[in-house]
Design a protein around this motif. Structure first.
Motif, mmCIF file in Angstrom:
data_model
loop_
_atom_site.group_PDB
_atom_site.id
_atom_site.type_symbol
_atom_site.label_atom_id
_atom_site.label_comp_id
_atom_site.label_asym_id
_atom_site.label_seq_id
_atom_site.Cartn_x
_atom_site.Cartn_y
_atom_site.Cartn_z
ATOM 1 N N SER A 88 0.841 -1.189 0.000
ATOM 2 C CA SER A 88 0.000 0.000 0.000
ATOM 3 C C SER A 88 0.876 1.238 0.000
ATOM 4 O O SER A 88 2.078 1.185 0.297
ATOM 5 C CB SER A 88 -0.899 -0.028 1.247
ATOM 6 N N ILE A 94 6.577 4.900 0.498
ATOM 7 C CA ILE A 94 6.904 4.410 1.844
ATOM 8 C C ILE A 94 6.616 2.914 1.970
ATOM 9 O O ILE A 94 6.679 2.367 3.055
ATOM 10 C CB ILE A 94 6.139 5.175 2.930
ATOM 11 N N SER A 97 9.982 -1.116 2.045
ATOM 12 C CA SER A 97 10.364 -2.189 2.962
ATOM 13 C C SER A 97 9.243 -3.205 3.129
ATOM 14 O O SER A 97 9.483 -4.417 3.255
ATOM 15 C CB SER A 97 10.759 -1.612 4.324
ATOM 16 N N GLU A 98 8.014 -2.756 3.154
ATOM 17 C CA GLU A 98 6.877 -3.678 3.274
ATOM 18 C C GLU A 98 6.839 -4.632 2.083
ATOM 19 O O GLU A 98 6.633 -5.835 2.242
ATOM 20 C CB GLU A 98 5.583 -2.886 3.348
ATOM 21 N N ASP A 101 9.593 -7.170 2.381
ATOM 22 C CA ASP A 101 9.218 -8.222 3.329
ATOM 23 C C ASP A 101 8.256 -9.218 2.687
ATOM 24 O O ASP A 101 8.351 -10.429 2.920
ATOM 25 C CB ASP A 101 8.568 -7.594 4.565
ATOM 26 N N LEU A 123 17.253 1.376 0.810
ATOM 27 C CA LEU A 123 16.455 1.057 1.985
ATOM 28 C C LEU A 123 16.238 -0.456 2.117
ATOM 29 O O LEU A 123 16.261 -1.026 3.217
ATOM 30 C CB LEU A 123 15.110 1.771 1.895
ATOM 31 N N PRO A 126 19.648 -4.173 2.449
ATOM 32 C CA PRO A 126 20.031 -5.084 3.546
ATOM 33 C C PRO A 126 19.032 -6.225 3.748
ATOM 34 O O PRO A 126 19.417 -7.337 4.133
ATOM 35 C CB PRO A 126 20.075 -4.150 4.759
ATOM 36 N N MET A 127 17.766 -5.953 3.499
ATOM 37 C CA MET A 127 16.746 -6.988 3.707
ATOM 38 C C MET A 127 16.949 -8.136 2.715
ATOM 39 O O MET A 127 16.925 -9.321 3.100
ATOM 40 C CB MET A 127 15.355 -6.380 3.541
ATOM 41 N N GLU A 130 20.126 -10.130 3.583
ATOM 42 C CA GLU A 130 19.942 -11.060 4.703
ATOM 43 C C GLU A 130 19.146 -12.292 4.283
ATOM 44 O O GLU A 130 19.404 -13.402 4.769
ATOM 45 C CB GLU A 130 19.221 -10.353 5.850
ATOM 46 N N PHE B 116 12.435 3.121 8.754
ATOM 47 C CA PHE B 116 12.947 1.948 8.038
ATOM 48 C C PHE B 116 12.457 0.658 8.697
ATOM 49 O O PHE B 116 12.717 0.398 9.866
ATOM 50 C CB PHE B 116 14.476 2.004 8.032
ATOM 51 N N ARG B 117 11.724 -0.111 7.911
ATOM 52 C CA ARG B 117 11.265 -1.433 8.353
ATOM 53 C C ARG B 117 10.516 -1.359 9.668
ATOM 54 O O ARG B 117 10.600 -2.255 10.492
ATOM 55 C CB ARG B 117 12.440 -2.400 8.501
#
Lengths: 393, 802
Positions: A88, A94, A97-98, A101, A123, A126-127, A130, B116-117
């Motif tokens: 969303s 924004i 990151s969502e 994930d 942003l 790194p996710m 990992e 962030f996250r």
């Protein structure tokens, strides 16, 4: 394998009528065996390898995915499916990151293409690192993004390379002697500026001046941009200025520079693409040189891609879409070569350009991740360029 | 532990296995814990962590934006100051550059502020506010950068416009920032509320878990107590008892589960062990029984008394060796025979009468004497004891008969009776013989005096000779009586037995009827130590008995020699061991004797002859003579076949026999005085006359006291003392002991009619030099006296000449 049950039944009846077996129990046993075989064949599920599309989309307009899906999803095993952006508030930037994930949590997604800008990519990098998820970044150019060892592969050269390329073009081809930089005060703008400064130092020259802007200077009445350009010209007195700002401020700045110093050469970086929404006069275009990553070739793949884009977008695809298409094609090729896990795909991408693993031939040119793809950079004199249809930012 | 009788009848209830119970309990507990843990781990903890992270990020974001707003306010204020200064003088370019750099940094910082996250306030409202805030910041920064550029170019008017715009944009920026903060705080409040909810959820979950455990614990304990603890306790108790050796135990099997089946296995195992132990005990008992049977059999077989197991119908079931010896038969050969077959016919009815009582168990038979017939026909006498033996259930099994052989005892008793009779006869004969010999001594002495007196006429001397011969026969009769009573003082001299036998056979052949054929067989010539006269008389008596047993003539066979005699015979008949035994067997083929006669043949005065033909002393005398010579005598007789009498006489180790010859009376060669001590006046008188006739001086004493007194009065006038052995007041032995005590050099002669005081050694101990038997002849007296007086005188003369 999909058994054709109708045909099977017909064949079964034919066999029953021919074979001289009259004992119902024998036939029952045969039927059980055949059904068990059929169920076992049926239970052999086909595998679908999914690729995440991490380029934010506006659901009201068609996206690149709409254009290239028929080209990528061809029904050949293992099949490939593309999972679009689903987070969303994507239009407000924004949901990076969502969305990351979401992709990481889905075990069927073996690779991701995206994100659109350097900010969102930095942003989420790194996710993905990992999670071991290979990420092919088609357009973002921040220096800190590219890291093949950690599974992040960039198709566009980094900002400093872009800055260096622009310096070489300005000095060597446009014969500029005093080069200044007007850039946005973010990692991208700072990267281009640093690349320019570094390259000038390498060439025995120096950056005569730079100014960092917020990108909001042209709103309302453009008064801040006027003041800034005047002060910049007064302070720096460049004969060429490199602008590394978004589309709007760039257009505004071009007009002010040409107005204040008619002989100046304006060079825009990859963040600017001339569109009909920002019309420039011929004079203004005559001073303008713009950096492009891709121009359509004549090969069949490119032509199919362009044709498909024209059907979907009603225009030719831009460089960002071409790079994104190459990114999907890279992952598809990796999967077809038997790499069905995130790790194996990352390894396959890392091995491109090494002995035994030739570079992938994309529509944007050969692709490997051993060196920056400086070859895709082209400086286009806008006066000679073909007008491209307007593209949505 | 319940006793077996109370438990074996209870069938185990069907029940879920203990393993299933434990697995179920563990699964339920694990499930509860897992659910709780998973719920806490996957729901509470991540949510709490996320909420905490969102709070931290919100705080950092709020701090950064507050700082940014402050920096912008400061920058605006500073630029206003610069603007006022620019109206007075041109602002230094470096100063402008520094401030431009400061604004650019603020601008970069604003771009870097991004949650962030965190999903912090991840709503369109927040995103819009954030975008607006960032836009406002950028616009303020753009105005400030434009203002600085205007200051740099000296365009004060534009600078004022841009600064005023910056001021005008700063207030909305603050509002936007406050709005973002409020949204973030509201989001944080929601998050905190959610956190409280998660905390309550976790608390509820843990409480439920605790309640479940609290409620389930007693039930679980009860379940484990019944299914696990109590059975294990039962096992512990049972195993302890088994370890102590008690196998009579069973574990109650209540549930059909693992422990129940284990208990069933245990019970079956103990049952098997009990069975094996019982079998072992039976085997041990059987072994002990067999051992006892073996011991009983060995004792039965080797018993010194006769044992027989006899069936109630009288059939011999088993007899031992001794019983076989008593019956004179092989024990195995007579098993199965009737017991009465071996009973003396006269005792059969007695046995049958007593048997019925014993077989009915009314009364045992104890030590009754019965006779049995041996295989050789001889009779065995035994003491019989019979008792009924029963089975364990009380039913009669058989009769155990114990026979104690009394045959030898009876023989000894007969011998004792014989000895007792002989002792009585001896007492009588000894007493009579003493006086009789004294009388005969006087008669013989005076008759010899008359016969030796040449002054008498021949008719007187012939009459005296007749008197002497008659008296000598009387003396022989007296000796016979003493021999019969074994009280005679028979001579101990070695003699050749063959000579005695030959003389007797010669006599018999001369005197017996011609129809009696006498045969003599002699294999050897043994030497016997004893009295040849008595032996000859015994042999003559046996020959006479044999002749009398053959009134119509027959064969009298005498066989003599040395025979090997086994140890048992020697022991039974008191024959000396390791000494050759001479035998004289007198056999006839006469009428023989029945057993009852045979049993009494050695009794004195027992005779089957007519009254004028026998005295009944022949065999009795032979018996006494043989016994006096250390031997024995046996008689075997069969009616109609004949009789064999065998004499057994120990041989002497002397190999030479000294021949004795008669001699004339020896007259005194030196004057000597002899003291004659005898209580009988006739003996004193005749002895005095004989000694005086021989030339000796004679004194006499009527008893021992008188003799001692005489010697005390004048010892040296007496050279020899003749002392009668049997005297009143002081007998001859005591008299001699006293005389010898005071006159050890004085020779003494012991004169006796029958008395035998423990042999010659006892006589020498009291000082006697010689013994002379009464009635003594003139010749015998003279030779004995001369042997001491002449020698003693000779010795005296030798001493004087020295």
């Amino acid at each position: 394998m999909r058994p054709y049950l109708g045909g099977t039944l017909v064949q079964f009846r034919a066999i029953v009528s021919i074979v001289p077996i009259r004992n119902p129990r024998v036939w029952f046993a045969i039927v059980v065996v055949v059904l068990a075989a059929a169920v076992s064949c049926r239970s052999e599920r086909t595998s679908v390898m999914r690729v995440g599309d991490a380029i934010p989309r506006n659901v009201k307009e068609p996206t690149l995915l709409d254009a290239v899906r028929p080209l990528l999803v061809d029904g050949i095993e293992p099949r490939i499916d593309i999972i679009p952006w689903s987070a969303s508030a994507s239009d407000l930037g924004i949901g990076e990151s969502e969305q990351a994930d979401t992709f990481i949590a889905d075990p069927s997604i073996v690779a991701v293409v995206g994100h659109a800008g350097s900010k969102g990519t930095l942003l989420t990098k790194p996710m993905y690192r990992e999670a071991g998820m290979p990420l092919i970044v088609p357009t973002a150019t921040a220096v800190a993004i590219g890291d093949p060892a950690s599974g992040v592969f960039t198709l566009a050269p980094p900002d400093n390379v872009i800055g260096a390329f622009l310096v070489d073009e300005a000095v060597d081809h446009l014969h500029a002697r005093r080069v200044g930089v007007l850039h946005v005060a973010d990692p991208y703008g700072d990267g281009v500026r640093d690349g320019v400064a570094e390259r000038l130092r390498a060439r025995g020259d120096s950056l005569v001046g730079s100014a960092a802007l917020s990108g909001r200077e042209c709103e309302t009445d453009g008064l801040p941009m006027d003041a800034i350009v005047r002060a910049f010209l007064q302070r720096v007195r460049p004969d060429a200025v490199i602008i590394a700002m978004p589309q709007g401020p760039t257009w505004c700045a071009i007009r002010r520079f040409v107005a204040e110093q008619p002989d100046i050469t304006v060079i825009t970086s990859d963040s600017y693409a001339y569109t009909d929404g920002a019309p420039l006069t011929s004079v203004e275009r005559a001073h303008l040189h713009s950096l492009v990553f891709w121009t359509p070739g004549n090969d069949s793949i490119t032509q199919r891609f362009v044709a498909r884009s024209r059907v979907v977008f009603k225009r030719d695809p831009d460089a960002g879409q071409a790079l994104s298409y190459d990114a999907f094609r890279l992952i598809k090729t990796a999967i077809r070569e038997g790499n069905v896990t995130r790790a194996s795909i990352s390894t396959w991408l890392q091995q491109l350009g090494t002995p035994g693993h030739p570079a992938f031939q994309g529509i944007t040119g050969p692709i490997d991740f051993k060196t920056s793809r400086k070859s895709i950079l082209h400086l286009q004199a806008l006066s000679d360029s073909v007008r491209m249809p307007p593209a949505k930012q | 532990m319940t006793e077996r009788s109370a438990t074996v009848s209870l069938a185990p209830r069907r029940a879920v296995s203990i393993r299933a119970i434990i697995i179920s309990i563990a699964a339920i507990a694990f499930g509860f814990i897992l659910v709780t843990g998973v719920a806490i781990a996957l729901r509470v903890v991540p949510r709490a962590s996320a909420i905490a992270a969102r709070g931290a990020i919100a705080r950092d974001d709020y701090t950064a934006r507050t700082k940014l707003a402050a920096q912008l306010d400061s920058a605006i204020t500073d630029l206003w100051t610069v603007l006022r200064q620019s109206r007075i003088h041109r602002v230094n370019a470096d100063s402008v550059a520094v401030r431009r750099k400061h604004v650019e940094d603020i601008l970069r910082g604003a771009g870097a502020i991004r949650p962030f996250r965190s999903n912090l306030a991840n709503t369109k409202e927040f995103a819009t506010s954030l975008e607006y805030a960032d836009g406002a910041t950028s616009r303020v920064a753009a105005a400030l950068l434009g203002a600085l550029a205007a200051i740099e170019t000296g365009d004060v008017h534009t600078t004022e416009i841009l600064m005023s715009r910056a001021d005008s944009l700063d207030a909305p920026l603050t509002d936007r920032l406050n709005q973002v903060t409020e949204i973030a705080l509201a989001d944080l409040a929601v998050a905190e509320k959610n956190l409280e909810g998660e905390a309550r959820f976790a608390t509820w979950l843990l409480t439920v878990l605790l309640l479940v455990f609290v409620i389930a614990s007693p039930l679980l304990w009860r379940l484990l107590q019944r299914r696990l603890v109590q059975p294990l306790h039962n096992f512990d108790t049972a195993l302890n008892r088994v370890e102590a050796g008690d196998l009579d135990i069973e574990i109650p099997v209540t549930f059909d589960d693992e422990l129940g089946r284990l208990g069933a296995h245990f019970n079956r195992t103990t049952q098997v062990l009990r069975t094996q132990r019982a079998a072992g005990e039976r085997a041990a008992a059987q072994s002990a029984l067999e051992a006892s049977e073996a011991r009983y059999r060995a004792a039965f077989e080797e018993a010194a008394i006769g044992l027989a197991e006899i069936a109630l119908d009288g059939t011999l079931l088993r007899i031992n060796k001794t019983m076989g010896i008593i019956f004179g038969r092989d024990p195995d050969a007579i098993v199965g025979s009737q017991f009465t077959q071996f009973v003396h016919p006269e005792d059969v009815q007695l046995i049958v009468d007593g048997w019925s009582h014993v077989a009915r168990g009314e009364a045992p038979v104890t030590r009754i004497e019965r006779r049995f017939i041996k295989a050789d026909g001889t009779v065995a006498i035994a003491h019989a004891t019979a008792s009924l033996l029963r089975h364990s259930d009380g039913t009669p099994r058989h009769v155990l008969v114990v026979l104690s052989d009394a045959t030898e005892q009876r023989r000894l008793e007969r011998e004792l009776m014989q000895a007792t009779k002989l002792e009585a006869i001896g007492q009588l004969a000894g007493g009579v013989a003493h006086d009789f010999n004294n009388l005969l001594g006087g008669i013989i002495g005076y008759a010899e005096l008359l016969e030796e007196d040449n002054t008498n006429s021949s008719a007187v001397r012939e009459d005296a000779a007749s008197i002497r011969q008659a008296a000598v026969k009387g003396a022989d009769l007296a000796r016979s009586l003493l021999a019969l009573a074994r009280r005679s003082t028979h001579r101990e001299e070695p003699f050749a037995l063959d000579a005695v036998i030959q003389e007797t056979v010669d006599l018999v052949r001369r005197t017996f009827d011609r129809r009696v054929q006498v045969e003599l067989v002699m294999d050897d010539a043994p030497i016997i130590l004893g009295d040849r006269t008595l032996i000859a008389n015994a042999l003559l008596n046996l020959a006479v008995n044999a002749r009398d047993a053959m009134p119509d003539g027959g064969v009298l066979r005498i066989v003599a020699g040395v025979q090997k005699v086994d140890a048992e015979f020697r022991l039974r008949n008191e024959l000396p061991p390791h000494v050759p035994v001479a035998t004289i067997q007198v056999n006839d083929n006469g009428v023989g004797m029945p057993p009852q006669v045979l049993a009494r043949v050695f009794e004195p005065f027992f005779t089957t002859k007519e009254p004028d033909k026998g005295t009944g002393l022949g065999l009795a005398m032979a018996y006494g003579t043989v016994k006096d010579h250390g031997g024995t005598i046996t008689v075997d007789s069969t009616v109609g076949v004949g009789t064999t009498v065998t004499l057994y006489l120990p041989c002497s180790d002397v190999i030479d026999v000294v021949a004795t010859t008669a001699s004339a009376p020896v007259l005194a060669r030196t004057p000597s005085r002899i003291l004659v001590v005898d209580d009988e006046p006739l003996i004193r008188s005749v002895a005095t006359r004989m000694l005086q006739r021989l030339g000796y001086e004679v004194e006499s004493a009527e008893d021992g006291i008188a003799a001692i007194d005489r010697l005390h009065a004048d010892t040296h006038s007496i050279d020899l003392v003749i002392i009668d052995g049997n005297m009143p007041r002081l007998n001859g032995i005591e008299t001699a002991r006293r005389i010898h005590a005071r006159h050890p050099e004085l020779p003494m002669i012991f004169a006796t009619g029958h008395f035998d005081p423990d042999g010659d050694e006892a006589l020498s101990d009291v000082g006697f030099r010689e013994r002379i038997e009464k009635p003594y002849s003139f010749e015998t007296l003279s030779s004995v006296v001369a042997r001491y007086l002449d020698v003693g005188n000779t010795q005296s003369q030798d001493a004087k000449s020295d």
